[in-house]
Design an enzyme around this catalytic site. Sequence first.
Site, PDB file in Angstrom:
ATOM      1  N   HIS A  74      34.841  43.574  44.829  1.00  0.00           N
ATOM      2  CA  HIS A  74      33.697  44.474  44.637  1.00  0.00           C
ATOM      3  C   HIS A  74      32.771  44.420  45.850  1.00  0.00           C
ATOM      4  O   HIS A  74      32.279  45.448  46.324  1.00  0.00           O
ATOM      5  CB  HIS A  74      32.901  44.057  43.396  1.00  0.00           C
ATOM      6  CG  HIS A  74      33.495  44.501  42.100  1.00  0.00           C
ATOM      7  ND1 HIS A  74      33.840  45.802  41.838  1.00  0.00           N
ATOM      8  CD2 HIS A  74      33.769  43.797  40.959  1.00  0.00           C
ATOM      9  CE1 HIS A  74      34.315  45.893  40.599  1.00  0.00           C
ATOM     10  NE2 HIS A  74      34.285  44.692  40.054  1.00  0.00           N
ATOM     11  N   HIS A 116      34.013  46.343  48.816  1.00  0.00           N
ATOM     12  CA  HIS A 116      33.855  47.785  48.586  1.00  0.00           C
ATOM     13  C   HIS A 116      32.429  48.225  48.935  1.00  0.00           C
ATOM     14  O   HIS A 116      32.226  49.304  49.497  1.00  0.00           O
ATOM     15  CB  HIS A 116      34.169  48.091  47.118  1.00  0.00           C
ATOM     16  CG  HIS A 116      34.508  49.518  46.840  1.00  0.00           C
ATOM     17  ND1 HIS A 116      34.591  50.029  45.571  1.00  0.00           N
ATOM     18  CD2 HIS A 116      34.788  50.566  47.671  1.00  0.00           C
ATOM     19  CE1 HIS A 116      34.911  51.311  45.620  1.00  0.00           C
ATOM     20  NE2 HIS A 116      35.039  51.659  46.884  1.00  0.00           N
ATOM     21  N   HIS A 141      38.176  38.556  42.551  1.00  0.00           N
ATOM     22  CA  HIS A 141      37.790  39.808  41.903  1.00  0.00           C
ATOM     23  C   HIS A 141      36.404  40.263  42.352  1.00  0.00           C
ATOM     24  O   HIS A 141      36.217  41.400  42.796  1.00  0.00           O
ATOM     25  CB  HIS A 141      37.819  39.608  40.382  1.00  0.00           C
ATOM     26  CG  HIS A 141      37.432  40.819  39.589  1.00  0.00           C
ATOM     27  ND1 HIS A 141      38.345  41.617  38.941  1.00  0.00           N
ATOM     28  CD2 HIS A 141      36.215  41.370  39.322  1.00  0.00           C
ATOM     29  CE1 HIS A 141      37.718  42.602  38.327  1.00  0.00           C
ATOM     30  NE2 HIS A 141      36.419  42.481  38.545  1.00  0.00           N
ATOM     31  N   GLU A 142      35.440  39.370  42.253  1.00  0.00           N
ATOM     32  CA  GLU A 142      34.072  39.748  42.606  1.00  0.00           C
ATOM     33  C   GLU A 142      33.932  40.017  44.100  1.00  0.00           C
ATOM     34  O   GLU A 142      33.159  40.886  44.521  1.00  0.00           O
ATOM     35  CB  GLU A 142      33.086  38.661  42.162  1.00  0.00           C
ATOM     36  CG  GLU A 142      33.060  38.401  40.661  1.00  0.00           C
ATOM     37  CD  GLU A 142      32.804  39.658  39.839  1.00  0.00           C
ATOM     38  OE1 GLU A 142      32.182  40.620  40.357  1.00  0.00           O
ATOM     39  OE2 GLU A 142      33.244  39.704  38.683  1.00  0.00           O
TER      40      GLU A 142
END
Length: 355
Positions: free
Chosen positions: A148, A151, A144-145
Amino acid sequence: HEADLESWDTAYYSEKLREERYQFSQEQVKPYFPANRVLSGMFEVVERLYGIKITEIDGVDTWHKEVQFFAITDELGVQRGRFYIDLYARPHKRAGAWMDECVTRFKKDDGVQSPVAYLTCNFTPPIGDDPALLTHGEVETLFHEFGHGLHHMLTKVDYLSVSGIHGVEWDAVELPSQFMENWCWQPAVMNLISGHYKTGDKLPDDMFEKMLSAKNFQSGMQMVRQIEFSIFDFRIHLEYDKAEGARIYDILEEVREQMSVVKTPEFNRFPNSFSHIFAGGYAAGYYSYKWAEVLSSDAFSLFEENGVFDEKTGRSFLHNVLEKGGSDDALALFTAFRGRKPSIDALLKHSGIAA
């Protein structure tokens, strides 16, 4: 006795029911997810999807000896970004897991500034000669991290205000991160990220099947809870009346009467700790967590159709979403990738609510 079950009992008995029904607990799988194996496997996943290369860089100053530093280059050998990764808990370290930016891409007089991120977690550190071992939930957190982080780092936008995660609409910020979590549940990826820390054996198929069976345990309850929080958030902002005051608990009670499955005790003061909307920037925007799940599930469903490592689909997500930052409306970027507007069908399927 069943009639005596209170709201504070539900977490304990839910876990007991999960273990009885699926014979699975997070502790059982930890030996198969040593942190170094998970990290290298995660890097291989994104390297195959986006045509990038991730290399560890030694000799970089860091704030702790356990912190690692990596560089990302693309297919042409051009550096796209760099990142620190700080995986383990220690005294005086802020709790939780997050990604944040050190340096953001933008065009300067002397060239383009390359982005730098840092990814922080609080996993249990290695003990003695044994490596750190992760639960599958922690594996999801890491993916998940890193979503980020990608991105932020893979952007090709040269204007600071819309580069990377800058300028992205609040209800699309979680798309790349929740999107990455989907790969944690794919058999082909399990072969990359799992390996028993003593034997190197992959996670056994029967244990993986138990994980899949338990994945959507009480997913309907969890979805209703998120919707409850979102409606409460919307209503206290939408219905505020200066003459009547905030009516926080009146509105909360009305929402719970409509949405709650388990009755909440009268002494509960949930809003006092609902920091997401009162102190965390999600005011009138808590719904974005669930909406991002709609986007991420629908985006991943294209990989389910074409293959989880399909190069064309991976490059399309890179070029239409990750590289664009906040330079266009999130809905336009999603539609350019998916070929249509978002649908809730994939989320319902992934949650086990629809076939």
